[in-house]
Design a protein around this motif. Sequence first.
Motif, PDB file in Angstrom:
ATOM      1  N   LEU A   1      13.578  -2.034   0.324  1.00 37.43           N
ATOM      2  CA  LEU A   1      12.325  -2.025  -0.432  1.00 37.43           C
ATOM      3  C   LEU A   1      11.193  -1.468   0.413  1.00 37.43           C
ATOM      4  CD1 LEU A   1      11.132  -2.802  -3.175  1.00 37.43           C
ATOM      5  CD2 LEU A   1      10.586  -5.057  -2.226  1.00 37.43           C
ATOM      6  N   LEU A   2      11.192  -1.758   1.706  1.00 39.95           N
ATOM      7  CA  LEU A   2      10.193  -1.161   2.599  1.00 39.95           C
ATOM      8  C   LEU A   2      10.265   0.364   2.532  1.00 39.95           C
ATOM      9  CD1 LEU A   2      10.205  -3.247   5.922  1.00 39.95           C
ATOM     10  CD2 LEU A   2       8.196  -2.675   4.549  1.00 39.95           C
ATOM     11  N   ILE A   3      11.463   0.896   2.603  1.00 42.45           N
ATOM     12  CA  ILE A   3      11.644   2.344   2.535  1.00 42.45           C
ATOM     13  C   ILE A   3      11.197   2.881   1.175  1.00 42.45           C
ATOM     14  CG2 ILE A   3      13.337   4.205   2.560  1.00 42.45           C
ATOM     15  CD1 ILE A   3      12.720   3.051   5.318  1.00 42.45           C
ATOM     16  N   ASN A   4      11.597   2.185   0.116  1.00 44.25           N
ATOM     17  CA  ASN A   4      11.232   2.603  -1.244  1.00 44.25           C
ATOM     18  C   ASN A   4       9.719   2.630  -1.421  1.00 44.25           C
ATOM     19  OD1 ASN A   4      10.514   1.555  -4.223  1.00 44.25           O
ATOM     20  ND2 ASN A   4      12.338   2.833  -4.330  1.00 44.25           N
ATOM     21  N   TYR A   5       9.056   1.565  -0.989  1.00 45.79           N
ATOM     22  CA  TYR A   5       7.596   1.506  -1.110  1.00 45.79           C
ATOM     23  C   TYR A   5       6.929   2.574  -0.249  1.00 45.79           C
ATOM     24  CZ  TYR A   5       7.407  -2.984  -3.660  1.00 45.79           C
ATOM     25  OH  TYR A   5       7.500  -3.988  -4.599  1.00 45.79           O
ATOM     26  N   GLY A   6       7.478   2.801   0.942  1.00 44.68           N
ATOM     27  CA  GLY A   6       6.917   3.825   1.808  1.00 44.68           C
ATOM     28  C   GLY A   6       6.985   5.195   1.167  1.00 44.68           C
ATOM     29  N   GLU A   7       8.091   5.482   0.488  1.00 42.42           N
ATOM     30  CA  GLU A   7       8.229   6.759  -0.208  1.00 42.42           C
ATOM     31  C   GLU A   7       7.242   6.857  -1.369  1.00 42.42           C
ATOM     32  OE1 GLU A   7      12.381   6.706  -1.161  1.00 42.42           O
ATOM     33  OE2 GLU A   7      12.895   7.979   0.550  1.00 42.42           O
ATOM     34  N   GLN A   8       7.086   5.769  -2.129  1.00 38.30           N
ATOM     35  CA  GLN A   8       6.140   5.778  -3.241  1.00 38.30           C
ATOM     36  C   GLN A   8       4.711   5.945  -2.752  1.00 38.30           C
ATOM     37  OE1 GLN A   8       6.563   3.088  -6.745  1.00 38.30           O
ATOM     38  NE2 GLN A   8       8.192   2.128  -5.558  1.00 38.30           N
ATOM     39  N   PHE A   9       4.412   5.324  -1.611  1.00 44.55           N
ATOM     40  CA  PHE A   9       3.041   5.383  -1.091  1.00 44.55           C
ATOM     41  C   PHE A   9       2.659   6.807  -0.704  1.00 44.55           C
ATOM     42  CE2 PHE A   9      -0.460   4.747   1.844  1.00 44.55           C
ATOM     43  CZ  PHE A   9      -1.175   3.731   1.232  1.00 44.55           C
ATOM     44  N   GLY A  10       3.600   7.533  -0.099  1.00 42.02           N
ATOM     45  CA  GLY A  10       3.367   8.940   0.162  1.00 42.02           C
ATOM     46  C   GLY A  10       2.435   9.248   1.313  1.00 42.02           C
ATOM     47  N   ASN A  11       2.519   8.459   2.382  1.00 43.95           N
ATOM     48  CA  ASN A  11       1.702   8.709   3.576  1.00 43.95           C
ATOM     49  C   ASN A  11       2.654   8.777   4.768  1.00 43.95           C
ATOM     50  OD1 ASN A  11       0.144   8.389   5.939  1.00 43.95           O
ATOM     51  ND2 ASN A  11      -1.458   7.296   4.840  1.00 43.95           N
ATOM     52  N   GLY A  12       2.757   9.961   5.392  1.00 43.60           N
ATOM     53  CA  GLY A  12       3.715  10.150   6.462  1.00 43.60           C
ATOM     54  C   GLY A  12       3.508   9.231   7.646  1.00 43.60           C
ATOM     55  N   ALA A  13       2.264   8.809   7.898  1.00 47.78           N
ATOM     56  CA  ALA A  13       1.991   7.932   9.034  1.00 47.78           C
ATOM     57  C   ALA A  13       2.696   6.591   8.886  1.00 47.78           C
ATOM     58  CB  ALA A  13       0.486   7.723   9.185  1.00 47.78           C
TER      59      ALA A  13
END
Length: 268
Positions: free
Chosen positions: A197-209
Amino acid sequence: MTWEGAPLPTSRSRLAAVLRATKEVVSIDAVAKTLDLDRTAAAKVLSRWREQGWLRRIGHGLYVPVPLDLAGSEQVVEDPWVLVPALFGESYIGGWTAAHHWDLTEQLFNETIVFTTRRISKKRVLAQGVAFVLRHTSVKRTFGLKSIWRGSLRVSISDPTRTVIDILAMPELGGGIDHVADCLAELRKSSAYDAALLINYGEQFGNGAVFKRLGFLAETRLHDFELAAACRARLTQGYAQLDPALKSGHLQTAWRLWVPERWKGGAP
């Protein structure tokens, strides 16, 4: 029956009717609907109730009732979270405020973090003696939220995973990167932890940092090499800072991340 053309009840009775209909926050529209008045008349009624000390203004066209035993105090709302939907529209509680709510930290902060889709002119607003720190967010980023009841109102708050993603994206809203790292470690130990879910949310958020900071912390702080590998596979071009508020003179090439000197060997 409308209020016009009928014997008007006392001001207290009218106020009681409004409070039954609106609970914590009273607006011009709510008064107009409850008492069958136009907006101009409703605004005048609210102004009169304010002058009489029965209501206190908290924002444009927004009021809260003043309990008799608190009439002389600055704060009359027991739970300031109930003000958030009325003051900031489509919004959610996040950052260090949500981290404390989800037991990711024991540290208490004096200011409440609110993400809102409204355009904001100020990043800090005082209402009812409470300081709200505001950040604008897009509608597409209003995911990973939970609705919780506060009194008779439902308030949105970022879930534990989304809370961590937000503070990875904006370490200043997590109390700085050291505190962000602590919150991530607490999430890892909790029943809410879900690496996918961390990875999924990170992808949805769309901020490379986010993936640069998360991957670096996963490797050096959590020693979770599977999560670190998932972040490495999603690294974007360019370089980011571990914490933009800190002087960062050492480059972690593998993570394309500038880190402070004391972090150059990994998490201190």
